[in-house]
Scaffold this motif. Sequence first.
Motif, short mmCIF file in Angstrom:
data_model
loop_
_atom_site.label_atom_id
_atom_site.label_comp_id
_atom_site.label_asym_id
_atom_site.label_seq_id
_atom_site.Cartn_x
_atom_site.Cartn_y
_atom_site.Cartn_z
N VAL A 107 -15.52 -10.43 -6.00
CA VAL A 107 -16.51 -10.12 -6.74
C VAL A 107 -17.07 -8.73 -6.13
CG1 VAL A 107 -18.48 -9.32 -8.30
CG2 VAL A 107 -16.50 -11.89 -8.65
N LYS A 108 -17.44 -8.76 -5.31
CA LYS A 108 -17.77 -8.00 -3.98
C LYS A 108 -17.47 -6.69 -3.58
CE LYS A 108 -21.10 -9.88 -1.23
NZ LYS A 108 -22.12 -10.69 -0.14
N MET A 232 -28.33 -11.93 -25.01
CA MET A 232 -27.73 -12.66 -25.78
C MET A 232 -25.67 -12.50 -24.75
SD MET A 232 -27.42 -14.68 -28.16
CE MET A 232 -29.24 -15.20 -27.23
N LEU A 233 -26.10 -11.30 -24.80
CA LEU A 233 -24.76 -10.26 -23.95
C LEU A 233 -25.44 -8.98 -22.64
CD1 LEU A 233 -22.77 -8.56 -26.90
CD2 LEU A 233 -22.16 -10.56 -26.02
N MET A 234 -25.14 -9.23 -21.53
CA MET A 234 -26.04 -9.13 -20.35
C MET A 234 -24.19 -8.61 -19.89
SD MET A 234 -28.34 -12.11 -19.91
CE MET A 234 -27.61 -12.64 -21.29
N THR A 235 -24.81 -7.08 -18.80
CA THR A 235 -24.12 -6.75 -17.73
C THR A 235 -24.85 -6.54 -16.78
OG1 THR A 235 -24.74 -4.56 -18.44
CG2 THR A 235 -22.51 -5.49 -19.23
N ILE A 236 -24.04 -6.86 -15.75
CA ILE A 236 -24.78 -7.51 -14.33
C ILE A 236 -23.92 -6.93 -13.46
CG2 ILE A 236 -26.02 -8.59 -12.51
CD1 ILE A 236 -25.45 -10.00 -15.14
N ARG A 237 -24.13 -6.19 -11.99
CA ARG A 237 -23.57 -5.32 -11.26
C ARG A 237 -23.67 -6.01 -9.76
NH1 ARG A 237 -21.05 -0.36 -12.11
NH2 ARG A 237 -20.48 -1.14 -9.74
N TRP A 238 -22.80 -6.67 -9.33
CA TRP A 238 -23.34 -7.99 -8.10
C TRP A 238 -21.73 -7.29 -6.46
CZ3 TRP A 238 -20.92 -11.20 -4.81
CH2 TRP A 238 -21.36 -12.08 -4.08
N GLY A 239 -22.69 -5.97 -5.62
CA GLY A 239 -22.05 -5.66 -4.56
C GLY A 239 -21.09 -4.13 -6.00
#
Length: 315
Positions: A107-108, A232-239
């Motif tokens: 993922v990173k 209910m719906l999300m986005t996330i940035r990880w690395g």
Amino acid sequence: MGATIGRWLFALSLVLWSGAAAAAPIKVMILDGASAAAYHDWKLGTQILKRELEEAGRFEVTVVSAPPADGDFSAFHPDFSRYQVVVLNHDAQDWPAALKESFEAYVKAGGGLVVVHGADNAFPGWAAFNEMIGVGGWRGRDAPAGPRWYFQNGKLTSDTAPGPAGQHGRRKPFRLTVRAPAHPILKGLPAEWMHAADELYTRLRGPGKNMTVLVTAYADPANRGTGFDEPMLMTIRWGAGRIFHTTMGHDAAALSCVGFITTFQRGTEWAATGRVTQKVPKNFPTADTVSYRADLAAMDPVAADGILTTFPKGQ
């Protein structure tokens, strides 16, 4: 003349190459293999999720099943790098350290991740995973897991007061409200639409780092709700990785909702590529009307028999 033909052939080759690249399927791993309790039929859920992705015509899907939490992981070494996105339909308490490190590295480095419903219950003690999903519930999560997140007066709000994470009422249809209409996953969708009967997750806790809430739903106190608009719906940035998290999709009935299907397909494409090319279907639900796929709902033998399922009163 020869130079002109050469340039024309070169330009044609670029067009053909770009068309072939655009048509190349997105490689998806659906990772399943565990549910903390019998109320999540992950085997059936995976069948439906796989079918939904394949029907979109954008994805090449491989199912990889992990051993159960108490199983033998010595031979389980999935090569995440072969895939552009991992769809997590998996709820486990823990993984071996080497497997967690491999997943974090994937993922990173830019690998996509899609988290579906009960998968956000998983891995309560894995700090990196909890950052990836933004918020999660159950499995002993409390204040140390992070604040509760919800919308109040139109704004994302956090609450650090202690209390167990995760709750839901009886499975009923509910209305969704768009909070980030410019996001590629939501482009062209209505400002509100009805979701088929499902668990409306509330009191979710987590770090909430680099998290964008795309869609919320009002949790009615008459159905064990909080009185807030819950994510209910999300986005996330990880690395460098992109994560799409949907809290919806408890069973075949919920997974068959056209709104769920559309956002799941579009969210998976976005997590893999950062873009969304799929059009909004004509039968997308409205602010007052549920739209669902009877053929997908009927993949559940109970639903096929015409029996509606819900939790008994008080559960």
